[in-house]
Design a protein around this motif. Structure first.
Motif, PDB file in Angstrom:
ATOM      1  N   ALA A  68     -34.419  -8.610 -14.977  1.00  8.12           N
ATOM      2  CA  ALA A  68     -33.264  -8.308 -14.126  1.00  8.12           C
ATOM      3  C   ALA A  68     -32.305  -9.500 -14.083  1.00  8.12           C
ATOM      4  CB  ALA A  68     -33.739  -7.954 -12.715  1.00  8.12           C
ATOM      5  N   LEU A  69     -32.872 -10.697 -13.999  1.00 10.98           N
ATOM      6  CA  LEU A  69     -32.038 -11.903 -13.957  1.00 10.98           C
ATOM      7  C   LEU A  69     -31.310 -12.099 -15.290  1.00 10.98           C
ATOM      8  CD1 LEU A  69     -31.177 -14.406 -12.310  1.00 10.98           C
ATOM      9  CD2 LEU A  69     -33.068 -15.636 -13.382  1.00 10.98           C
ATOM     10  N   ALA A  70     -31.998 -11.818 -16.398  1.00 14.41           N
ATOM     11  CA  ALA A  70     -31.366 -11.969 -17.715  1.00 14.41           C
ATOM     12  C   ALA A  70     -30.174 -11.019 -17.836  1.00 14.41           C
ATOM     13  CB  ALA A  70     -32.394 -11.706 -18.814  1.00 14.41           C
ATOM     14  N   VAL A  71     -30.336  -9.791 -17.360  1.00 19.42           N
ATOM     15  CA  VAL A  71     -29.228  -8.828 -17.394  1.00 19.42           C
ATOM     16  C   VAL A  71     -28.086  -9.307 -16.496  1.00 19.42           C
ATOM     17  CG1 VAL A  71     -28.554  -6.478 -16.756  1.00 19.42           C
ATOM     18  CG2 VAL A  71     -30.659  -6.868 -18.044  1.00 19.42           C
ATOM     19  N   ALA A  72     -28.434  -9.851 -15.328  1.00 17.85           N
ATOM     20  CA  ALA A  72     -27.401 -10.383 -14.425  1.00 17.85           C
ATOM     21  C   ALA A  72     -26.644 -11.522 -15.099  1.00 17.85           C
ATOM     22  CB  ALA A  72     -28.041 -10.856 -13.121  1.00 17.85           C
ATOM     23  N   ALA A  73     -27.369 -12.392 -15.811  1.00 16.16           N
ATOM     24  CA  ALA A  73     -26.723 -13.528 -16.478  1.00 16.16           C
ATOM     25  C   ALA A  73     -25.737 -13.026 -17.532  1.00 16.16           C
ATOM     26  CB  ALA A  73     -27.787 -14.427 -17.119  1.00 16.16           C
ATOM     27  N   LEU A  74     -26.154 -11.997 -18.249  1.00  8.60           N
ATOM     28  CA  LEU A  74     -25.264 -11.406 -19.260  1.00  8.60           C
ATOM     29  C   LEU A  74     -24.008 -10.842 -18.586  1.00  8.60           C
ATOM     30  CD1 LEU A  74     -25.144 -10.759 -22.306  1.00  8.60           C
ATOM     31  CD2 LEU A  74     -26.062  -8.500 -21.756  1.00  8.60           C
ATOM     32  N   ALA A  75     -24.206 -10.145 -17.477  1.00  6.71           N
ATOM     33  CA  ALA A  75     -23.067  -9.565 -16.758  1.00  6.71           C
ATOM     34  C   ALA A  75     -22.123 -10.647 -16.246  1.00  6.71           C
ATOM     35  CB  ALA A  75     -23.568  -8.695 -15.601  1.00  6.71           C
ATOM     36  N   VAL A  76     -22.698 -11.758 -15.775  1.00  8.33           N
ATOM     37  CA  VAL A  76     -21.862 -12.866 -15.296  1.00  8.33           C
ATOM     38  C   VAL A  76     -21.056 -13.461 -16.447  1.00  8.33           C
ATOM     39  CG1 VAL A  76     -21.950 -15.250 -14.438  1.00  8.33           C
ATOM     40  CG2 VAL A  76     -23.258 -13.464 -13.272  1.00  8.33           C
ATOM     41  N   LEU A  77     -21.716 -13.611 -17.614  1.00 15.63           N
ATOM     42  CA  LEU A  77     -21.023 -14.162 -18.788  1.00 15.63           C
ATOM     43  C   LEU A  77     -19.876 -13.257 -19.217  1.00 15.63           C
ATOM     44  CD1 LEU A  77     -23.937 -15.569 -20.987  1.00 15.63           C
ATOM     45  CD2 LEU A  77     -22.129 -16.866 -19.832  1.00 15.63           C
ATOM     46  N   LEU A  78     -20.062 -11.943 -19.022  1.00 13.21           N
ATOM     47  CA  LEU A  78     -19.010 -10.983 -19.387  1.00 13.21           C
ATOM     48  C   LEU A  78     -17.974 -10.837 -18.273  1.00 13.21           C
ATOM     49  CD1 LEU A  78     -21.251  -8.237 -21.046  1.00 13.21           C
ATOM     50  CD2 LEU A  78     -19.755  -9.877 -22.198  1.00 13.21           C
ATOM     51  N   ARG A  79     -18.102 -11.675 -17.230  1.00  6.40           N
ATOM     52  CA  ARG A  79     -17.164 -11.694 -16.102  1.00  6.40           C
ATOM     53  C   ARG A  79     -17.114 -10.363 -15.363  1.00  6.40           C
ATOM     54  NH1 ARG A  79     -14.676 -16.303 -16.065  1.00  6.40           N
ATOM     55  NH2 ARG A  79     -14.625 -17.570 -17.935  1.00  6.40           N
ATOM     56  N   ALA A  80     -18.254  -9.709 -15.254  1.00  3.71           N
ATOM     57  CA  ALA A  80     -18.328  -8.456 -14.503  1.00  3.71           C
ATOM     58  C   ALA A  80     -18.148  -8.747 -13.021  1.00  3.71           C
ATOM     59  CB  ALA A  80     -19.687  -7.800 -14.749  1.00  3.71           C
TER      60      ALA A  80
ATOM     61  N   LEU B 170     -22.854 -16.059  -7.402  1.00  2.00           N
ATOM     62  CA  LEU B 170     -22.245 -17.061  -6.518  1.00  2.00           C
ATOM     63  C   LEU B 170     -22.282 -18.457  -7.144  1.00  2.00           C
ATOM     64  CD1 LEU B 170     -23.744 -15.998  -3.079  1.00  2.00           C
ATOM     65  CD2 LEU B 170     -21.387 -15.755  -3.838  1.00  2.00           C
ATOM     66  N   LEU B 171     -23.334 -18.703  -7.920  1.00  2.00           N
ATOM     67  CA  LEU B 171     -23.527 -20.037  -8.500  1.00  2.00           C
ATOM     68  C   LEU B 171     -22.607 -20.282  -9.703  1.00  2.00           C
ATOM     69  CD1 LEU B 171     -25.192 -22.686  -8.703  1.00  2.00           C
ATOM     70  CD2 LEU B 171     -26.898 -21.419 -10.021  1.00  2.00           C
ATOM     71  N   ALA B 172     -22.419 -19.250 -10.516  1.00  2.00           N
ATOM     72  CA  ALA B 172     -21.725 -19.419 -11.794  1.00  2.00           C
ATOM     73  C   ALA B 172     -20.379 -20.143 -11.675  1.00  2.00           C
ATOM     74  CB  ALA B 172     -21.566 -18.064 -12.479  1.00  2.00           C
ATOM     75  N   PRO B 173     -19.511 -19.786 -10.704  1.00  2.00           N
ATOM     76  CA  PRO B 173     -18.215 -20.484 -10.655  1.00  2.00           C
ATOM     77  C   PRO B 173     -18.334 -21.967 -10.305  1.00  2.00           C
ATOM     78  CG  PRO B 173     -18.247 -18.567  -9.182  1.00  2.00           C
ATOM     79  CD  PRO B 173     -19.627 -18.761  -9.682  1.00  2.00           C
ATOM     80  N   ARG B 174     -19.500 -22.376  -9.805  1.00  2.00           N
ATOM     81  CA  ARG B 174     -19.679 -23.789  -9.435  1.00  2.00           C
ATOM     82  C   ARG B 174     -20.200 -24.624 -10.595  1.00  2.00           C
ATOM     83  NH1 ARG B 174     -19.709 -23.577  -3.643  1.00  2.00           N
ATOM     84  NH2 ARG B 174     -19.831 -21.389  -3.046  1.00  2.00           N
ATOM     85  N   LEU B 175     -20.477 -23.982 -11.723  1.00  2.00           N
ATOM     86  CA  LEU B 175     -21.105 -24.699 -12.836  1.00  2.00           C
ATOM     87  C   LEU B 175     -20.084 -25.035 -13.913  1.00  2.00           C
ATOM     88  CD1 LEU B 175     -24.452 -22.706 -13.226  1.00  2.00           C
ATOM     89  CD2 LEU B 175     -24.006 -24.785 -11.928  1.00  2.00           C
ATOM     90  N   ARG B 176     -18.980 -25.679 -13.521  1.00  2.00           N
ATOM     91  CA  ARG B 176     -17.938 -25.952 -14.514  1.00  2.00           C
ATOM     92  C   ARG B 176     -17.973 -27.375 -15.030  1.00  2.00           C
ATOM     93  NH1 ARG B 176     -13.841 -22.580 -11.376  1.00  2.00           N
ATOM     94  NH2 ARG B 176     -14.225 -20.490 -12.187  1.00  2.00           N
ATOM     95  N   ARG B 229     -13.314 -36.836  -3.822  1.00  2.00           N
ATOM     96  CA  ARG B 229     -13.064 -35.520  -4.396  1.00  2.00           C
ATOM     97  C   ARG B 229     -12.877 -34.486  -3.293  1.00  2.00           C
ATOM     98  NH1 ARG B 229     -17.396 -33.416  -8.503  1.00  2.00           N
ATOM     99  NH2 ARG B 229     -18.553 -34.057  -6.690  1.00  2.00           N
ATOM    100  N   GLU B 230     -11.847 -33.706  -3.417  1.00  2.00           N
ATOM    101  CA  GLU B 230     -11.608 -32.662  -2.413  1.00  2.00           C
ATOM    102  C   GLU B 230     -12.578 -31.505  -2.640  1.00  2.00           C
ATOM    103  OE1 GLU B 230      -9.537 -32.236   0.098  1.00  2.00           O
ATOM    104  OE2 GLU B 230      -8.406 -34.102  -0.032  1.00  2.00           O
ATOM    105  N   ALA B 231     -13.113 -31.013  -1.556  1.00  2.00           N
ATOM    106  CA  ALA B 231     -14.016 -29.876  -1.687  1.00  2.00           C
ATOM    107  C   ALA B 231     -13.233 -28.590  -1.494  1.00  2.00           C
ATOM    108  CB  ALA B 231     -15.106 -29.963  -0.637  1.00  2.00           C
ATOM    109  N   GLY B 232     -13.070 -27.857  -2.550  1.00  2.00           N
ATOM    110  CA  GLY B 232     -12.378 -26.578  -2.453  1.00  2.00           C
ATOM    111  C   GLY B 232     -13.317 -25.475  -2.867  1.00  2.00           C
ATOM    112  N   PRO B 233     -12.970 -24.253  -2.548  1.00  2.00           N
ATOM    113  CA  PRO B 233     -13.833 -23.143  -2.949  1.00  2.00           C
ATOM    114  C   PRO B 233     -13.695 -22.885  -4.446  1.00  2.00           C
ATOM    115  CG  PRO B 233     -11.888 -22.332  -1.818  1.00  2.00           C
ATOM    116  CD  PRO B 233     -11.771 -23.824  -1.845  1.00  2.00           C
ATOM    117  N   PRO B 234     -14.821 -22.759  -5.156  1.00  2.00           N
ATOM    118  CA  PRO B 234     -14.726 -22.500  -6.580  1.00  2.00           C
ATOM    119  C   PRO B 234     -14.310 -21.060  -6.831  1.00  2.00           C
ATOM    120  CG  PRO B 234     -17.013 -22.488  -5.871  1.00  2.00           C
ATOM    121  CD  PRO B 234     -16.166 -22.748  -4.655  1.00  2.00           C
TER     122      PRO B 234
END
Lengths: 99, 239
Positions: A68-80, B170-176, B229-234
């Motif tokens: 389930a997490l792997a599918v979620a990661a794929l969806a996140v990469l595709l900017r879903a 929620l985490l993904a936008p913070r991993l830049r 560093r300013e803390a802004g919402p990612p």
């Protein structure tokens, strides 16, 4: 017990918001605080993902949640959108359990 | 209404609808985790900060203690204090209005307010987004919880396996940058290593304590007046 936790955590979250708009700015301007607070969600979200995916109680396990997490990661990469990411993960777990 | 205000209202509605969809999944996940309809709705009304709510029900659903969930929720809420600080001079409210404005301090409202050119527009964007997100967030939660309650076995939809997906989004936008990626990987690994040996939920608090130590100890010496560093919402859409 559950209600006590809900009310306490809700009060804490509100007080944090109120502290931000009320406390003297120089307190929160501290460079160490500015650096640490943005790191907290990164570490906590990652730790939540790891523990909720790969454990049951005190045992480390590998089951449908990893898929389930792997599918979620794929969806996140595709900017879903958020709802799609979560629903795709839920559907993956539900389908794999039917097998 | 001026064209600028109309644009703000349109954006605020769009953000509200996005968080309403997000709240649908919160209602479903919370119900599947075993919270009652009233408890689920109360979390959205009273806590009203998404990541913290998901953490609370995620920990409870996994069999962790309520207090470990509460502590994690509060720790995730610390970022709102920084957002509040950035908004305080802008909002400049006193008394009751400040107390009400504080509840609306979120990733979304901060992102919308700081993106404006003038203080009045920022204030308008803050309130428009706050009202829109509050309304649709609570409505979405109610619908998600009601729909899930109607199922004989909510687990059949797999929402018990969905919290990590919500956290990942929620985490993904913070991993830049390299540092947050390293911290995320380290945090996940440390939590798993601790897990067999400590009570449920404690690995999260160990990770939080380590991050605080890291943040307070590894700060490089300030160079030539470089501002903190300013803390802004990612991204701005990770309520």
């Amino acid at each position: 017990m559950l209600w006590a936790g809900i009310l306490t955590a809700s009060a804490a979250c509100y007080m944090l918001k109120l502290a931000g708009v009320s406390l003297p700015e120089r307190w929160l301007r501290d460079a160490r605080i500015q650096r640490t607070i943005p790191l907290l969600p990164v570490a906590l979200l990652a730790a939540l993902i790891a523990t909720l995916t790969f454990s049951t109680g005190h045992r480390l396990v590998l089951d449908v949640r990893a898929a389930a997490l792997a599918v979620a990661a794929l969806a996140v990469l595709l900017r879903a959108p958020f709802l799609v990411v979560v629903s795709a993960a839920a559907a993956t777990a539900a389908l794999l359990r039917l097998l | 209404m001026s064209p600028a205000h109309r644009g703000i209202v349109r954006d605020a509605l769009g953000i509200g609808i996005a968080s309403g969809a997000y709240a649908l999944s919160f209602g479903a996940i919370s119900t599947t985790a075993g919270l009652t309809l009233l408890q689920t709705v109360a979390l959205s009304l009273l806590m009203f900060t998404g990541a913290s709510q998901f953490a609370m029900v995620g920990v409870i659903g996994a069999g962790g203690s309520v207090w470990a969930g509460a502590a994690t929720a509060a720790l995730l809420g610390t970022r709102n204090a920084l957002y509040g600080m950035r908004l305080s001079s802008l909002l400049g409210n006193r008394g009751l209005k400040r107390a009400l404005a504080a509840d609306f301090v979120l990733d979304e409202t901060t992102a919308m307010a700081i993106a404006r050119d003038s203080a009045p527009e920022s204030r308008f964007a803050f309130w428009a987004t706050g009202i829109s997100v509050f309304t649709l967030w609570n409505l979405g939660t109610l619908i998600g919880a009601l729909a899930t309650h109607a199922l004989p076995d909510p687990k059949v939809l797999g929402f018990d396996a969905a919290p990590p997906a919500a956290f990942l989004a929620l985490l993904a936008p913070r991993l830049r940058a390299r540092e947050p990626i390293a911290i995320a990987l380290g945090a996940g690994l440390i939590a798993l290593v601790c897990l067999p040996f400590v009570p449920a939920g404690i690995p999260l608090l160990i990770v939080a304590a380590l991050v605080v130590l890291l943040g307070f100890r590894s700060l490089p010496a300030p160079r030539g007046g470089r501002p903190a560093r300013e803390a802004g919402p990612p991204g701005g859409e990770s309520h």
